[in-house]
Design an enzyme around this catalytic site. Structure first.
Site, PDB file in Angstrom:
ATOM      1  N   GLU A 198      -9.732 -35.932   9.475  1.00 51.17           N
ATOM      2  CA  GLU A 198     -10.338 -34.709   8.936  1.00 51.17           C
ATOM      3  C   GLU A 198      -9.459 -34.250   7.765  1.00 51.17           C
ATOM      4  O   GLU A 198      -8.236 -34.273   7.847  1.00 51.17           O
ATOM      5  CB  GLU A 198     -10.381 -33.606  10.012  1.00 51.17           C
ATOM      6  CG  GLU A 198     -11.005 -32.309   9.491  1.00 51.17           C
ATOM      7  CD  GLU A 198     -11.121 -31.192  10.546  1.00 51.17           C
ATOM      8  OE1 GLU A 198     -10.306 -31.167  11.497  1.00 51.17           O
ATOM      9  OE2 GLU A 198     -12.017 -30.344  10.407  1.00 51.17           O
ATOM     10  N   LYS A 234     -19.650 -30.641   9.212  1.00 47.69           N
ATOM     11  CA  LYS A 234     -19.130 -30.080  10.474  1.00 47.69           C
ATOM     12  C   LYS A 234     -20.052 -28.955  10.956  1.00 47.69           C
ATOM     13  O   LYS A 234     -20.282 -27.972  10.232  1.00 47.69           O
ATOM     14  CB  LYS A 234     -17.705 -29.553  10.240  1.00 47.69           C
ATOM     15  CG  LYS A 234     -16.975 -29.101  11.494  1.00 47.69           C
ATOM     16  CD  LYS A 234     -15.508 -28.790  11.155  1.00 47.69           C
ATOM     17  CE  LYS A 234     -14.666 -28.448  12.351  1.00 47.69           C
ATOM     18  NZ  LYS A 234     -13.233 -28.349  11.996  1.00 47.69           N
ATOM     19  N   CYS A 282     -13.828 -32.839  14.393  1.00 45.80           N
ATOM     20  CA  CYS A 282     -12.871 -32.022  15.146  1.00 45.80           C
ATOM     21  C   CYS A 282     -13.509 -31.084  16.168  1.00 45.80           C
ATOM     22  O   CYS A 282     -13.906 -31.525  17.236  1.00 45.80           O
ATOM     23  CB  CYS A 282     -11.958 -31.283  14.177  1.00 45.80           C
ATOM     24  SG  CYS A 282     -10.386 -30.882  14.986  1.00 45.80           S
TER      25      CYS A 282
HETATM   26  N1  LIG Z   1      -9.910 -28.578  12.829  1.00 40.35           N
HETATM   27  C1  LIG Z   1     -10.336 -28.140  13.999  1.00 40.35           C
HETATM   28  O1  LIG Z   1     -11.536 -28.031  14.234  1.00 40.35           O
HETATM   29  C2  LIG Z   1      -9.213 -27.792  14.947  1.00 40.35           C
HETATM   30  C3  LIG Z   1      -9.462 -27.655  16.393  1.00 40.35           C
HETATM   31  O2  LIG Z   1     -10.573 -27.790  16.907  1.00 40.35           O
HETATM   32  C4  LIG Z   1      -8.255 -27.350  17.209  1.00 40.35           C
HETATM   33  O3  LIG Z   1      -8.393 -27.112  18.418  1.00 40.35           O
HETATM   34  O4  LIG Z   1      -7.151 -27.359  16.679  1.00 40.35           O
END
Ligand SMILES: NC(=O)CC(=O)C(=O)O
Length: 314
Positions: free
Chosen positions: A69, A142, A183
């Protein structure tokens, strides 16, 4: 994806479940690479480093390569808008050109992590998938933005900056049928269930969990999504020493369909290359046929008040 219509003509007792009808890719065994990149504050450096990692991955025999990401941009509100590119205009998108060139040069599938994308005045956190011909085959924005406020720990609000995506993304590649999430999307089992129902063999989640939620949940989430849906899950994160104030957990991982960890790493920059054997999906689904055992008929909440009102009106 495989033809699914003919089974409906069979008598009910011989009907095959969706899992049993699942077609596997021609090459059942393939190598996957997860490029856990150290993200710098210079975009060009990130492009050069990622290009080198993709080369290493391809030369190690990987047919599918996953990036993290936000790999061309530090995971920080100060950088997202500055680093964003308009993907529809390849001339002004050096990152998209690089991914396309790398995929065709090595003849591989690239799940291009995620990048900040400008589109019609809006900013998205977007993953692009490229096939071995270098063509863009899918784009996932996302869906579930990461808004958290854990007192004394972490406060982060992606929705201050990004617009959420509004579609699930599943793409047939010659390295398997791939569902894509980014994520925080991993926290929503409904998305993974949808991909499994649509015939995904693997779900790829580029991610950047932070160190507190990472330690507690990163592995748990991946193993849960894989075990619940009896498919492969691959995650790819930036490394811990990446730039920006956000402390990243790392630990990019490949999980198999019984929830087993096949390969993983620590916090540091690394390219993980591991083998996927897609026949394990069928084996796991035969051993524990969750699909047949599901009780779709009883998984619903009955609103008792509504029910009472309905009965009284009769
Ligand atoms: N980048 C994200 O979505 C981060 C995430 O979900 C986390 O728990 O840290």
């Amino acid at each position: 994806m495989g033809e699914m219509g003919s089974a409906s003509k069979l008598p009910e007792h011989t009907m095959l479940s969706a899992s049993e009808r699942l077609e596997l890719p021609k090459s059942v065994k393939i190598k996957i690479a997860l490029c856990q990149l150290s993200v710098r504050s210079e975009k060009n450096q990130n492009l050069v480093r990622a290009r080198n990692m993709i080369k290493i991955a391809a030369e190690s025999g990987a047919r599918i390569v996953v990036l993290p990401e936000m790999w061309n941009c530090p995971y920080s509100k100060d950088f997202f808008a500055k680093f964003a590119e308009d993907f529809d205009n390849e001339d002004s998108s050096p990152t998209i050109s690089l991914l396309s060139e790398a995929a065709s040069c090595h003849g591989i599938t690239i799940i291009g992590g995620s990048l900040p994308e400008w589109s019609n005045g809006r900013l998205y956190n977007t993953s692009c998938v490229f096939g071995p011909d270098g063509k863009l085959s899918a784009k996932h924005r996302k869906i579930h933005l990461f808004d958290v406020d854990i007192p004394g720990d972490i406060t982060f609000k992606e929705s201050d900056i990004f617009t959420g995506g509004d579609k699930p993304t599943i793409v047939d590649t010659d390295a398997g049928c791939v569902g894509v999430g980014i994520c925080h999307d991993i926290r929503f089992p409904e998305l993974a269930m949808l991909y499994a129902a649509k015939g995904a063999h693997i779900i790829c989640y580029p991610g950047a969990f932070n160190i507190s939620t990472g330690e507690l949940l990163w592995e748990l989430m991946q193993r849960s999504r894989a075990a619940d849906n009896q498919l492969f899950v691959a995650t790819c994160s930036p490394s811990r020493d990446s730039c920006g104030g956000y402390a990243i957990w790392g630990h990019s991982t490949l999980v198999g369909p019984s929830g087993e960890i096949i390969a993983t790493t620590g916090h540091e920059e690394n390219v993980i290359v591991a083998e996927i054997d897609y026949s394990k999906i069928k084996l796991q689904r035969k051993s524990i046929p969750l699909d047949k055992q599901k009780r779709g008929d009883i998984y619903q909440f009955v609103d008792e008040c509504e029910e009472e009102k309905h009965q009284n009106s009769e």
